[in-house]
Design an enzyme around this catalytic site. Sequence first.
Site, short mmCIF file in Angstrom:
data_model
loop_
_atom_site.label_atom_id
_atom_site.label_comp_id
_atom_site.label_asym_id
_atom_site.label_seq_id
_atom_site.Cartn_x
_atom_site.Cartn_y
_atom_site.Cartn_z
N GLU A 85 0.78 -1.05 -0.02
CA GLU A 85 0.03 0.06 -0.16
C GLU A 85 0.70 1.24 0.17
O GLU A 85 2.08 1.27 0.50
CB GLU A 85 -0.95 -0.10 1.10
CG GLU A 85 -2.00 -0.93 1.04
CD GLU A 85 -2.91 -1.02 2.20
OE1 GLU A 85 -2.72 -0.52 3.45
OE2 GLU A 85 -4.08 -1.35 1.94
N LEU A 214 9.59 6.32 18.49
CA LEU A 214 10.10 6.18 19.72
C LEU A 214 8.95 5.45 20.58
O LEU A 214 9.16 4.52 20.88
CB LEU A 214 10.23 7.42 20.40
CG LEU A 214 11.04 7.34 21.80
CD1 LEU A 214 12.17 6.52 21.63
CD2 LEU A 214 11.14 8.65 22.19
N CYS A 335 -1.30 6.42 9.66
CA CYS A 335 0.04 5.97 10.24
C CYS A 335 -0.49 4.73 10.89
O CYS A 335 -1.34 4.73 11.99
CB CYS A 335 0.54 7.03 11.33
SG CYS A 335 2.27 6.36 11.93
#
Length: 342
Positions: A85, A214, A335
């Site tokens: 994707e 992180l 995301c």
Amino acid sequence: MNLSRVAAALAGAGAPSYRLDQIRRAAFSEAASSFEDIAVLPADLRKSLSAGVAFMSHALERLRVSDDGRARKALLKLSDGKVVETVLLRPSVSRWTTCISSQVGCAIGCTFCATGLMGLSRNLTPEEITDQVLFWRQYMRRESLPGRLDNVVYMGMGEPFACYDEVAESLRSLMDQKSFGIGARHISVSTSGLVPGIERFADDFPQVNLALSLHSADDALRTKLVPVNKAYPLARLSKALRDFVAKTNRKVFLEYVLLRGENDCASDAEKLVDFVKASGPVELLHVNLIIFNQTDTPHQATPEENARQFQSRLLSAGIHATVRQNLGRDIQGACGQLIAHG
Ligand code: SF4
């Protein structure tokens, strides 16, 4: 597009060398979608190239557009039948950014990430990586979308530093003035924290932006969320960041997905402040707080007002921090949501 294969086919057809420049210009600057599209080539050459060389390394399987029109997600089928994707985003009226994949699946296994649930299938080739950018340039031309696509982030499926050589070659191609011509400062590579990759990247691409996923500044929690932390714990990561900014003098983006009740309380913010202060000059480290996008994982999103509170804690400690605008949630293009579903 694989230019070496095109060059070999041109040589085989006895075509003059300037034909390669014409093809390169048509493909990369004018976003031609096929050899047939390149009118300056003689008809018989267009035909023989179409028969002998694939213009693109993948074919479009499915495309979705978000309700607000600011995000698009394409599912691309590769020549071996596997799929990846890629996402096109319009963060502002005149700016376009593409989020590209570097692997089919991912072995890192971050527990909040849809791709992490798939496991790793294989690395993409450099051509398969850069063809995602080419695909969107062609799409924008076909759809007459205004503006130019010249921001690229390696934040799609995969860990870029787990396929460093392929990613390095793709970066050189994106920055090549004769092909994509994208400025180094318009490209970002995001890693989950593979320290050897960060070290090589500082030497090889000091002008390209680095982002670090992180997500926690506590070793035990980070190992749970991002299992590669076991191999490269926070102390090593912090040193790698210090060395990186000392060598490049470039800003590093620290990505931090806020997960309700897991990494979003006051003590998490304090640990994050300490980590940032230990990892380099604070003006060169920028924390991006990301509102979690619901995936098929057990995690919950931190509500926006709590995210703002978390941000205030960082700001009042002198840390640069933003809460990231999340585009494409409704098409699973945001995301951590990329996987071949939807
Ligand atoms: S967040 Fe990135 S590194 Fe982690 S599993 Fe997903 S694709 Fe891999």
